[in-house]
Design a protein around this motif. Structure first.
Motif, PDB file in Angstrom:
ATOM      1  N   TRP A 195      14.780   4.526  13.836  1.00 29.11           N
ATOM      2  CA  TRP A 195      13.655   3.729  13.328  1.00 29.11           C
ATOM      3  C   TRP A 195      12.582   4.694  12.871  1.00 29.11           C
ATOM      4  CZ3 TRP A 195      12.648  -1.735  13.920  1.00 29.11           C
ATOM      5  CH2 TRP A 195      11.347  -2.117  13.611  1.00 29.11           C
ATOM      6  N   ARG A 196      12.205   4.613  11.599  1.00 29.59           N
ATOM      7  CA  ARG A 196      11.163   5.489  11.057  1.00 29.59           C
ATOM      8  C   ARG A 196      10.110   4.660  10.343  1.00 29.59           C
ATOM      9  NH1 ARG A 196      13.508   9.738   7.327  1.00 29.59           N
ATOM     10  NH2 ARG A 196      11.604  10.825   7.827  1.00 29.59           N
ATOM     11  N   GLU A 197       8.863   5.089  10.452  1.00 29.03           N
ATOM     12  CA  GLU A 197       7.739   4.466   9.747  1.00 29.03           C
ATOM     13  C   GLU A 197       6.905   5.573   9.145  1.00 29.03           C
ATOM     14  OE1 GLU A 197       5.686   2.305  12.783  1.00 29.03           O
ATOM     15  OE2 GLU A 197       7.031   0.597  12.619  1.00 29.03           O
ATOM     16  N   GLY A 198       6.367   5.324   7.961  1.00 28.47           N
ATOM     17  CA  GLY A 198       5.556   6.342   7.318  1.00 28.47           C
ATOM     18  C   GLY A 198       4.587   5.775   6.315  1.00 28.47           C
ATOM     19  N   CYS A 199       3.731   6.643   5.820  1.00 26.90           N
ATOM     20  CA  CYS A 199       2.695   6.276   4.860  1.00 26.90           C
ATOM     21  C   CYS A 199       3.066   6.782   3.469  1.00 26.90           C
ATOM     22  CB  CYS A 199       1.355   6.880   5.281  1.00 26.90           C
ATOM     23  SG  CYS A 199       0.804   6.341   6.898  1.00 26.90           S
ATOM     24  N   ALA A 200       2.360   6.267   2.488  1.00 27.96           N
ATOM     25  CA  ALA A 200       2.587   6.684   1.106  1.00 27.96           C
ATOM     26  C   ALA A 200       2.205   8.144   0.895  1.00 27.96           C
ATOM     27  CB  ALA A 200       1.791   5.798   0.156  1.00 27.96           C
ATOM     28  N   ASP A 233      18.846   0.926  -3.264  1.00 33.00           N
ATOM     29  CA  ASP A 233      19.047  -0.094  -4.289  1.00 33.00           C
ATOM     30  C   ASP A 233      17.943  -1.137  -4.326  1.00 33.00           C
ATOM     31  OD1 ASP A 233      21.435   1.171  -4.815  1.00 33.00           O
ATOM     32  OD2 ASP A 233      22.562  -0.102  -3.453  1.00 33.00           O
ATOM     33  N   HIS A 234      17.414  -1.499  -3.185  1.00 34.88           N
ATOM     34  CA  HIS A 234      16.460  -2.604  -3.127  1.00 34.88           C
ATOM     35  C   HIS A 234      15.328  -2.255  -2.160  1.00 34.88           C
ATOM     36  CE1 HIS A 234      14.854  -6.629  -2.643  1.00 34.88           C
ATOM     37  NE2 HIS A 234      14.984  -6.492  -1.346  1.00 34.88           N
ATOM     38  N   ILE A 235      14.111  -2.428  -2.611  1.00 32.12           N
ATOM     39  CA  ILE A 235      12.954  -2.254  -1.732  1.00 32.12           C
ATOM     40  C   ILE A 235      12.103  -3.503  -1.868  1.00 32.12           C
ATOM     41  CG2 ILE A 235      10.864  -0.938  -1.277  1.00 32.12           C
ATOM     42  CD1 ILE A 235      12.304   1.520  -2.263  1.00 32.12           C
ATOM     43  N   GLN A 236      11.909  -4.206  -0.774  1.00 30.56           N
ATOM     44  CA  GLN A 236      11.094  -5.408  -0.776  1.00 30.56           C
ATOM     45  C   GLN A 236       9.638  -5.009  -0.629  1.00 30.56           C
ATOM     46  OE1 GLN A 236      11.751  -8.029   2.507  1.00 30.56           O
ATOM     47  NE2 GLN A 236       9.979  -9.254   2.023  1.00 30.56           N
ATOM     48  N   ARG A 237       8.803  -5.559  -1.430  1.00 27.64           N
ATOM     49  CA  ARG A 237       7.371  -5.283  -1.339  1.00 27.64           C
ATOM     50  C   ARG A 237       6.709  -6.358  -0.495  1.00 27.64           C
ATOM     51  NH1 ARG A 237       5.935  -0.542  -3.499  1.00 27.64           N
ATOM     52  NH2 ARG A 237       7.284   0.050  -5.187  1.00 27.64           N
ATOM     53  N   GLY A 238       5.991  -5.940   0.524  1.00 26.61           N
ATOM     54  CA  GLY A 238       5.302  -6.878   1.397  1.00 26.61           C
ATOM     55  C   GLY A 238       3.815  -6.898   1.104  1.00 26.61           C
ATOM     56  N   GLY A 244       0.453  -3.628   4.926  1.00 23.74           N
ATOM     57  CA  GLY A 244       1.076  -2.374   5.324  1.00 23.74           C
ATOM     58  C   GLY A 244       0.791  -2.019   6.770  1.00 23.74           C
ATOM     59  N   LEU A 245       1.071  -0.790   7.112  1.00 21.70           N
ATOM     60  CA  LEU A 245       0.849  -0.311   8.465  1.00 21.70           C
ATOM     61  C   LEU A 245      -0.632   0.013   8.663  1.00 21.70           C
ATOM     62  CD1 LEU A 245       3.875   2.132   8.667  1.00 21.70           C
ATOM     63  CD2 LEU A 245       3.747  -0.199   9.521  1.00 21.70           C
ATOM     64  N   ASP A 246      -1.180  -0.438   9.780  1.00 26.12           N
ATOM     65  CA  ASP A 246      -2.609  -0.243  10.060  1.00 26.12           C
ATOM     66  C   ASP A 246      -2.985   1.232  10.133  1.00 26.12           C
ATOM     67  OD1 ASP A 246      -3.041  -2.968  10.151  1.00 26.12           O
ATOM     68  OD2 ASP A 246      -2.678  -3.090  12.312  1.00 26.12           O
ATOM     69  N   ALA A 247      -2.124   2.059  10.685  1.00 26.43           N
ATOM     70  CA  ALA A 247      -2.448   3.479  10.849  1.00 26.43           C
ATOM     71  C   ALA A 247      -2.561   4.204   9.515  1.00 26.43           C
ATOM     72  CB  ALA A 247      -1.386   4.154  11.703  1.00 26.43           C
ATOM     73  N   CYS A 248      -1.947   3.675   8.482  1.00 21.64           N
ATOM     74  CA  CYS A 248      -1.990   4.344   7.164  1.00 21.64           C
ATOM     75  C   CYS A 248      -3.259   4.028   6.388  1.00 21.64           C
ATOM     76  CB  CYS A 248      -0.786   3.920   6.325  1.00 21.64           C
ATOM     77  SG  CYS A 248       0.772   4.505   6.979  1.00 21.64           S
ATOM     78  N   ARG A 249      -3.965   3.003   6.778  1.00 24.36           N
ATOM     79  CA  ARG A 249      -5.141   2.598   5.997  1.00 24.36           C
ATOM     80  C   ARG A 249      -6.247   3.641   6.012  1.00 24.36           C
ATOM     81  NH1 ARG A 249      -4.355  -2.926   8.259  1.00 24.36           N
ATOM     82  NH2 ARG A 249      -2.925  -3.830   6.759  1.00 24.36           N
ATOM     83  N   ASP A 305       0.815  -1.218   0.000  1.00 22.48           N
ATOM     84  CA  ASP A 305       0.000   0.000   0.000  1.00 22.48           C
ATOM     85  C   ASP A 305       0.847   1.265   0.000  1.00 22.48           C
ATOM     86  OD1 ASP A 305       0.987  -0.059   2.555  1.00 22.48           O
ATOM     87  OD2 ASP A 305      -0.946   0.140   3.554  1.00 22.48           O
ATOM     88  N   GLY A 306       2.162   1.127  -0.077  1.00 22.73           N
ATOM     89  CA  GLY A 306       3.043   2.289  -0.118  1.00 22.73           C
ATOM     90  C   GLY A 306       3.601   2.705   1.229  1.00 22.73           C
ATOM     91  N   SER A 307       3.089   2.145   2.327  1.00 24.10           N
ATOM     92  CA  SER A 307       3.656   2.464   3.636  1.00 24.10           C
ATOM     93  C   SER A 307       5.027   1.797   3.750  1.00 24.10           C
ATOM     94  CB  SER A 307       2.724   2.014   4.756  1.00 24.10           C
ATOM     95  OG  SER A 307       2.476   0.631   4.687  1.00 24.10           O
ATOM     96  N   TRP A 308       5.852   2.293   4.669  1.00 22.21           N
ATOM     97  CA  TRP A 308       7.230   1.828   4.730  1.00 22.21           C
ATOM     98  C   TRP A 308       7.790   1.885   6.143  1.00 22.21           C
ATOM     99  CZ3 TRP A 308      10.163   5.772   6.632  1.00 22.21           C
ATOM    100  CH2 TRP A 308       9.660   7.056   6.469  1.00 22.21           C
ATOM    101  N   ARG A 309       8.857   1.118   6.360  1.00 24.40           N
ATOM    102  CA  ARG A 309       9.662   1.159   7.576  1.00 24.40           C
ATOM    103  C   ARG A 309      11.107   1.300   7.152  1.00 24.40           C
ATOM    104  NH1 ARG A 309       6.639  -3.546  10.179  1.00 24.40           N
ATOM    105  NH2 ARG A 309       5.176  -2.431  11.480  1.00 24.40           N
TER     106      ARG A 309
END
Length: 137
Positions: A49-54, A105-110, A113-118, A32-36
């Motif tokens: 440690w950072r977390e964010g939304c798209a 260089d590399h971003i793994q897609r899971g 996503g983060l519940d708060a971003c939904r 969903d575009g959210s990230w850690r």
């Protein structure tokens, strides 16, 4: 003499920037575009440690204690904020199996996503389609 002043200037800029130039960033991005992201400086005993939304909101921005273990079989165990991680050349592995890739260089897609971003961004196709009345109907 001008060459000496250039080196002094570069040295001063390096001191001002500190070890941030050597920081390794490890990132995982969800479907969903959210990230850690975890940033580790080689000589520090802290990790960021950072977390964010798209949408651009940063939900978490913490500095956590970091403990390093001895390297075994090409992997170095880390303890970040009390949680176990393993670091190899390009990836940071979390104890639950999540892989943080060496960014950019590399971003793994899971999958999840983060519940708060939904609630911040509606899912594609989730909004009803509005039709303007009186335009071609």
């Amino acid at each position: 003499m001008p060459r000496l002043s250039r080196y002094c200037l570069l040295g001063c800029l390096g001191l001002l920037a500190g070890c941030d130039l050597l920081t390794d960033h490890y990132r995982v991005e969800f479907g969903d575009g959210s990230w850690r992201e975890i940033a580790i400086t080689p000589f520090s005993d802290e990790a960021r440690w950072r977390e964010g939304c798209a949408t651009g909101e940063i939900l978490t921005d913490l500095v956590l204690p970091l403990k390093r273990g001895k390297e075994e079989e090409g992997r170095r165990p880390l303890l970040i904020g009390g949680e176990r991680f393993e670091l190899d050349d390009n990836n940071l592995y979390r104890s639950n199996g999540m892989v943080f890739g060496h960014s950019p260089d590399h971003i793994q897609r899971g999958l999840k996503g983060l519940d708060a971003c939904r609630g911040l961004r509606p899912v594609r196709g989730g909004l009803p389609k509005l039709k303007a009345r009186g335009f071609g109907e």
